[in-house]
Motif scaffolding. Structure first.
Motif, PDB file in Angstrom:
ATOM      1  N   GLU A 168       4.452   5.337   3.522  1.00 47.97           N
ATOM      2  CA  GLU A 168       2.947   4.848   3.406  1.00 47.97           C
ATOM      3  C   GLU A 168       1.822   5.857   3.087  1.00 47.97           C
ATOM      4  N   ARG A 169       2.149   7.095   3.857  1.00 49.29           N
ATOM      5  CA  ARG A 169       1.232   8.207   3.574  1.00 49.29           C
ATOM      6  C   ARG A 169       1.162   8.749   2.183  1.00 49.29           C
ATOM      7  N   GLN A 170       2.396   8.999   1.646  1.00 44.74           N
ATOM      8  CA  GLN A 170       2.669   9.446   0.252  1.00 44.74           C
ATOM      9  C   GLN A 170       2.419   8.586  -0.809  1.00 44.74           C
ATOM     10  N   PHE A 171       2.508   7.150  -0.707  1.00 45.84           N
ATOM     11  CA  PHE A 171       2.589   6.529  -1.889  1.00 45.84           C
ATOM     12  C   PHE A 171       1.437   5.519  -1.946  1.00 45.84           C
ATOM     13  N   ARG A 172       0.844   5.309  -0.855  1.00 48.61           N
ATOM     14  CA  ARG A 172      -0.228   4.413  -0.346  1.00 48.61           C
ATOM     15  C   ARG A 172      -1.242   4.879   0.403  1.00 48.61           C
ATOM     16  N   TYR A 173      -1.566   4.289   1.705  1.00 50.28           N
ATOM     17  CA  TYR A 173      -2.489   4.971   2.343  1.00 50.28           C
ATOM     18  C   TYR A 173      -1.686   5.059   4.007  1.00 50.28           C
ATOM     19  N   PRO A 174      -2.275   5.953   4.568  1.00 46.63           N
ATOM     20  CA  PRO A 174      -1.635   6.235   6.071  1.00 46.63           C
ATOM     21  C   PRO A 174      -1.752   5.078   6.811  1.00 46.63           C
TER      22      PRO A 174
END
Length: 329
Positions: free
Chosen positions: A134-140
């Motif tokens: 999630e941190r890499q592709f979207r939001y933390p």
């Protein structure tokens, strides 16, 4: 109070989630928290792969020095989780990336290296973590943004397998390497729909190459098409005259209970790995299943391509596992 919308409706999985409270019988190690006792999610993912590798070696009665090659991958940039584990085990290493298809990519290549005589044993491993993805592709995850109902929920886990010529109860029989397909979908929150054509293409080519029909498999299992992609897969194959309705299952639907808030289902490198190496392997070893086709699916995007609104290239790799007799490890 929270409300979760699922569209299209989730298909109820027929196997793994019949016993949602018996994870200890399915998985070798479970953690009660996402951080796995570490200070951050990235370190937690390394712990997951490290533990999967250690358990796999112990169950096989092997040491790191007994392994000829380590094939591993994950979802993080530059497959950094695998790189750090390879630094620790000091086994000759090939880092691989096929997104969520990496589990079967590593297994297929490991089997090919052993079968060709270039290696006597190959250790194959993958991992994924919900928070790191999630941190890499979207939001933390701390951001708390609402998820699209077509989005999938990255599985936090890791799986490992050793391929060798020593007899066991499960055999890698065949592999079908997929082709990259892109049907023009650019929504990273709808990866099930994006990956379904690649899965259909690999299954179709596999059946054509082997001359078999779907009925000759106990199960044809896709990686993480989940609730959105699974019906599309069936429709695409139906249009080619192939009906997989009775044998198709999806790891993204098998891994979570229907009442868990995971949107369309599970995804991630670990999705197919933990279901295959944890649950399906035992069913094959016990003789309950005789032959299965695992088709791990992968969306080959990154954080930059999604911001550019590029479409999503996808791939699927298939591996046939058969119950083979011998001592189970």
């Amino acid at each position: 109070m929270s409300i979760r919308y699922i569209w299209p409706p989730r298909e109820r999985p027929p196997v793994l989630m019949k016993h949602p409270d018996r994870s200890a019988e399915v998985f070798d190690k479970t953690y009660k928290t996402l951080d796995c006792g570490e200070n951050n999610s990235e370190d937690a993912e390394r712990t997951l792969m490290r533990k999967a590798v250690a358990v796999c070696l112990a169950k096989a009665g092997k040491k790191e020095s007994d392994i000829d090659i380590f094939l591993a991958g994950d979802l993080l940039n530059q497959v950094v989780t695998s790189n750090f584990i390879a630094k620790e085990n000091r086994i000759p290493y090939l880092g691989l990336f096929g997104a969520c298809s990496t589990s079967m990519e590593t297994l297929a290549l490991g089997a090919q290296l052993v079968d060709s005589g270039f290696a006597d044993s190959a250790l194959c491993a993958v991992s994924s973590h919900n928070s790191t993805a999630e941190r890499q592709f979207r939001y933390p995850t701390e951001y708390g943004g609402p998820a699209n109902p077509t989005a999938t929920f990255t599985v936090t886990g890791a799986g490992a397998a050793i391929v060798s010529k020593e007899p066991g109860k499960v055999m890698v029989k065949e592999a079908t390497i997929g082709k990259v397909l892109d049907w023009g979908i650019d929504d990273p929150n709808n990866m099930g729909a994006a990956m379904a054509p690649a899965a259909a293409d690999t299954i179709f080519n596999h059946l054509q190459d082997t001359g078999r029909g779907p009925e000759e498999y106990d199960m044809i299992v896709t990686g993480d098409l989940s609730a959105v992609g699974s019906p599309i897969l069936k429709q695409l194959l139906w249009e080619k005259g192939i009906d997989v309705t009775k044998v198709h299952h999806d790891c993204g639907l098998m891994i979570y209970r229907p009442d868990q808030p995971v949107n369309a289902g599970g995804s991630g490198c670990a999705c197919s790995a933990v279901v295959t190496y944890g649950y399906l392997f035992k069913k094959l070893a016990e003789g309950e299943l005789k032959r299965i086709l695992i088709v791990a699916t992968g969306a080959l995007l990154n954080a930059t391509t999604t911001k550019k609104k590029d479409t999503i290239p996808c791939i699927a790799h298939g591996v046939v596992l058969e119950s083979a007799g011998g001592e189970c490890k």
